[in-house]
Design a protein around this motif. Structure first.
Motif, PDB file in Angstrom:
ATOM      1  N   ALA A 150      13.766  -2.241   1.018  1.00 20.53           N
ATOM      2  CA  ALA A 150      12.402  -1.742   1.242  1.00 20.53           C
ATOM      3  C   ALA A 150      11.933  -2.146   2.646  1.00 20.53           C
ATOM      4  O   ALA A 150      12.315  -3.202   3.154  1.00 20.53           O
ATOM      5  N   SER A 151      11.121  -1.289   3.266  1.00 20.63           N
ATOM      6  CA  SER A 151      10.546  -1.634   4.574  1.00 20.63           C
ATOM      7  C   SER A 151       9.157  -2.230   4.354  1.00 20.63           C
ATOM      8  O   SER A 151       8.349  -1.664   3.623  1.00 20.63           O
ATOM      9  N   VAL A 152       8.925  -3.348   5.023  1.00 18.60           N
ATOM     10  CA  VAL A 152       7.611  -3.992   4.908  1.00 18.60           C
ATOM     11  C   VAL A 152       6.762  -3.506   6.077  1.00 18.60           C
ATOM     12  O   VAL A 152       7.013  -3.883   7.222  1.00 18.60           O
ATOM     13  N   VAL A 153       5.787  -2.656   5.824  1.00 20.97           N
ATOM     14  CA  VAL A 153       4.971  -2.148   6.936  1.00 20.97           C
ATOM     15  C   VAL A 153       3.681  -2.957   7.094  1.00 20.97           C
ATOM     16  O   VAL A 153       2.962  -2.800   8.068  1.00 20.97           O
ATOM     17  N   LEU A 154       3.414  -3.834   6.130  1.00 23.99           N
ATOM     18  CA  LEU A 154       2.261  -4.743   6.264  1.00 23.99           C
ATOM     19  C   LEU A 154       2.532  -5.975   5.400  1.00 23.99           C
ATOM     20  O   LEU A 154       3.059  -5.852   4.283  1.00 23.99           O
ATOM     21  N   GLY A 155       2.153  -7.144   5.907  1.00 23.05           N
ATOM     22  CA  GLY A 155       2.229  -8.377   5.125  1.00 23.05           C
ATOM     23  C   GLY A 155       3.652  -8.742   4.769  1.00 23.05           C
ATOM     24  O   GLY A 155       4.507  -8.855   5.628  1.00 23.05           O
ATOM     25  N   GLY A 156       3.871  -8.964   3.478  1.00 19.07           N
ATOM     26  CA  GLY A 156       5.227  -9.257   3.008  1.00 19.07           C
ATOM     27  C   GLY A 156       5.454 -10.702   2.630  1.00 19.07           C
ATOM     28  O   GLY A 156       6.566 -11.068   2.265  1.00 19.07           O
ATOM     29  N   GLY A 157       4.430 -11.547   2.725  1.00 16.45           N
ATOM     30  CA  GLY A 157       4.650 -12.954   2.374  1.00 16.45           C
ATOM     31  C   GLY A 157       3.352 -13.741   2.386  1.00 16.45           C
ATOM     32  O   GLY A 157       2.261 -13.168   2.504  1.00 16.45           O
ATOM     33  N   PRO A 158       3.478 -15.065   2.301  1.00 18.88           N
ATOM     34  CA  PRO A 158       2.291 -15.920   2.260  1.00 18.88           C
ATOM     35  C   PRO A 158       1.494 -15.834   3.552  1.00 18.88           C
ATOM     36  O   PRO A 158       2.066 -15.546   4.607  1.00 18.88           O
ATOM     37  N   ASN A 159       0.220 -16.079   3.457  1.00 17.77           N
ATOM     38  CA  ASN A 159      -0.608 -16.189   4.652  1.00 17.77           C
ATOM     39  C   ASN A 159      -0.467 -17.624   5.147  1.00 17.77           C
ATOM     40  O   ASN A 159      -1.072 -18.539   4.594  1.00 17.77           O
ATOM     41  N   THR A 160       0.363 -17.817   6.149  1.00 25.31           N
ATOM     42  CA  THR A 160       0.698 -19.184   6.565  1.00 25.31           C
ATOM     43  C   THR A 160      -0.489 -19.893   7.226  1.00 25.31           C
ATOM     44  O   THR A 160      -0.551 -21.116   7.243  1.00 25.31           O
ATOM     45  N   GLU A 161      -1.434 -19.113   7.764  1.00 18.90           N
ATOM     46  CA  GLU A 161      -2.615 -19.775   8.351  1.00 18.90           C
ATOM     47  C   GLU A 161      -3.454 -20.443   7.271  1.00 18.90           C
ATOM     48  O   GLU A 161      -4.041 -21.496   7.476  1.00 18.90           O
ATOM     49  N   LEU A 162      -3.520 -19.805   6.108  1.00 22.32           N
ATOM     50  CA  LEU A 162      -4.357 -20.341   5.031  1.00 22.32           C
ATOM     51  C   LEU A 162      -3.573 -21.265   4.114  1.00 22.32           C
ATOM     52  O   LEU A 162      -4.149 -22.156   3.488  1.00 22.32           O
ATOM     53  N   GLY A 163      -2.250 -21.044   4.014  1.00 23.88           N
ATOM     54  CA  GLY A 163      -1.429 -21.867   3.122  1.00 23.88           C
ATOM     55  C   GLY A 163      -1.794 -21.626   1.663  1.00 23.88           C
ATOM     56  O   GLY A 163      -2.356 -20.590   1.315  1.00 23.88           O
ATOM     57  N   GLY A 164      -1.490 -22.603   0.832  1.00 22.82           N
ATOM     58  CA  GLY A 164      -1.877 -22.538  -0.578  1.00 22.82           C
ATOM     59  C   GLY A 164      -1.369 -21.292  -1.272  1.00 22.82           C
ATOM     60  O   GLY A 164      -0.207 -20.909  -1.113  1.00 22.82           O
ATOM     61  N   LEU A 165      -2.248 -20.628  -1.982  1.00 22.79           N
ATOM     62  CA  LEU A 165      -1.850 -19.500  -2.831  1.00 22.79           C
ATOM     63  C   LEU A 165      -2.245 -18.149  -2.246  1.00 22.79           C
ATOM     64  O   LEU A 165      -2.354 -17.159  -2.961  1.00 22.79           O
TER      65      LEU A 165
END
Ligand code: NAD
Length: 500
Positions: free
Chosen positions: A358-373
């Protein structure tokens, strides 16, 4: 009796609101020896240790509900309606507290809780109170006989619900069950149990008699399973996932308990190239509401191939502007996922989809700036129709986009699912709207709109999205033992012609 003011050490302070951590059984607070930790999705802080019930607590709650049943069912519809309206008044009076506690507990946006969710919670009682006052079938004449159809209360109703809109989903079952004359044992979700405890206080303050509503907190396999398999219940309303519904149905089967199941979905958003483009883009982006933890969400976007490039560009651009953060902040659009376990589940879906091409055209993982959940709003393309990401419910901020050429293909792709909760169709052509909406296999179809819900309408899903319909008179059909009494024109003493 106001629960919060009198409870001492069993009470926790959540966003300035005092919440009792014990069960509510027979009009009293009851403690369990074991507890479970309740964490906030916002920062994974432990909010409190909540009494965790099992067979003993469920037995006590069902017994209390059975004792309370004769007096509650004997009230007139109007008397029950008044009691429920007092509960609704109590909810409205504490709506802001409920909103603050729910946001801390399940991580959904405070602004949504304030503007739409908590008003709906009060309405869940007020609406069914009003309905029960007018609930009647006119007598029918049949071959000279008179037929009378009555809605009779069926007994103790078990209510088991999930965490994504905990108080709204619970009261949408509890309201009509109580209005019908049933008594209730409610098992709230372990990932967001707190507003259920406030509901106990509110019903107590409103003068609901002991035992009419009982609340047993706990884990699904303990309290939930004990309740689903209890011989003393006569109705079981379950909202949750398909695998759990299978267990609940199996537990209830030996007791021949009628089930109402509201389950998951993988609903399509079908966009034709004659649709209002702005509407299409905004409804696609709206699917990130509640971080995608919405049963009705249209996460499977099917767009006509002629529109695809323009659509993807606009949706990605718009979704990038969503602000992710603390749900208590008015400017936040997308919050955190409910728990670490759920976060890992959602991440797993996206990682496997990526590995499958699949191609990820947006996002695709945790928000590392916010961390957590916090998981970023994610859009995936190049997904195959039979892949897991297209066929399974993710219950997170993850959209897939596929294309179709013809109307027939659109219908076939939309219906190619084991679910059938909802479908949304966008087209500017009225005749196409008629044809396609009629062909879509779902409990609710929205045409050029989304999430327009009214308590008077039937609600439920086809296939693996559930069994049964609730809402309006359909709720009373489910919660009642409907009875047909036939009066003969003959056999009467003197001139009396039967009790008219
Ligand atoms: P879940 O099935 O894990 O849990 C739902 C409830 O069932 C919880 O209270 C849980 O404690 C309880 N439970 C778990 N195991 C049990 C058992 N063995 N016996 C009895 N009860 C048990 O679901 P969830 O993760 O809490 O919620 C998400 C799911 O709910 C999604 O699939 C979503 O689509 C669905 N949902 C459906 C609707 C709808 O109206 N159709 C609305 C909201 C959510």
């Amino acid at each position: 009796m106001s629960g919060a003011a009198t409870l001492g050490q069993e009470t926790i302070d959540v966003e300035g609101v005092l919440v009792d951590t014990r069960h509510w059984i027979d009009g009293r607070r009851v403690r369990s020896r074991t507890t479970f930790a309740d964490l906030s999705p916002i920062d994974e802080a432990v909010l409190g240790h909540i009494s965790a019930g099992g067979t003993a607590e469920v037995d006590a709650a069902v017994a209390a509900a059975r004792r309370a049943f004769p007096a509650w069912r004997a009230l007139s519809a109007d008397e029950r309606a008044h009691a429920l309206e007092r509960v609704a008044d109590g909810i409205d009076a504490r709506a802001d507290e409920l909103a603050r506690v729910e946001t801390r507990d399940n991580g959904s946006l405070l602004r949504s809780h304030r503007r739409s969710v908590m008003p709906r919670v009060g309405h869940n009682f007020r609406f069914f109170a009003q309905q029960v006052r007018t609930l009647m079938h006119p007598d029918r004449e049949i071959r000279g006989h008179r037929e009378r159809i009555t809605y009779n209360p069926s007994g103790v109703t078990a209510v088991i619900t999930p965490w994504n809109a905990p108080l709204m989903l619970a009261t949408w079952r509890i309201g009509p069950a109580l209005a019908s004359g049933n008594t209730v044992v409610f098992k709230p979700p372990e990932w967001a149990p707190l507003t259920a405890s406030l509901l106990a206080d509110i019903t107590s303050d409103a003068g609901l008699p002991p035992g009419v509503l009982n609340i047993v907190q706990g884990l699904g396999p303990d309290a939930g399973a004990a309740l689903a398999g209890h011989r003393g219940i006569r109705r079981l309303s379950f909202t949750g996932s398909v695998p759990t519904a299978g267990k609940v149905a199996a537990a209830a089967a030996p007791n021949i308990v009628p089930l109402s199941l509201e389950l998951g979905g993988k609903s399509p958003l079908v966009i034709f190239d004659d649709a209002d483009f702005e509407l299409a883009v905004s409804l696609a982006v709206e699917q990130f509401d509640n971080a995608g933890q919405v049963c009705l969400g249209a996460f499977r976007i099917l767009v006509q191939d002629t529109l695809y490039n323009r659509f993807i560009e606009a949706v990605v651009d718009r979704a990038r502007q969503l602000r992710q953060g603390d749900p208590r902040d008015e400017s936040t659009d997308v919050s955190a996922l409910v728990s670490r376990q759920h976060f890992q589940r959602v991440s797993g879906f996206v990682e496997r989809a990526r590995a499958e091409g699949a191609s990820v055209v947006l996002g695709g993982g945790p928000n590392t700036e916010l961390g957590g959940l916090y998981f970023r709003p994610t859009i995936l393309t190049n997904v195959s129709p039979d892949s897991e990401i297209v066929t399974e419910e993710v219950f997170g901020p993850v959209l897939t986009v596929q294309t179709f050429g013809t109307e027939e293909q659109a219908i076939e792709m939309a219906n190619d699912t084991r679910f059938g909760l909802a479908a949304t169709l966008l087209t500017g052509e009225p005749e196409r709207a008629e044809r396609v909406s009629a062909a879509l296999d779902a409990g609710t179809v929205w045409v050029n709109c989304f999430f327009v819900r009214d308590l008077g309408a039937p609600f439920g899903g086809n296939g693996h999205s559930g069994i049964g319909r609730e809402g309006g008179v359909w709720s009373f059909d489910y919660y009642s033992d409907i009875k047909n009494t036939v009066f003969s024109p003959t056999g009467w003493n003197s001139e009396q012609k039967g009790s008219r």
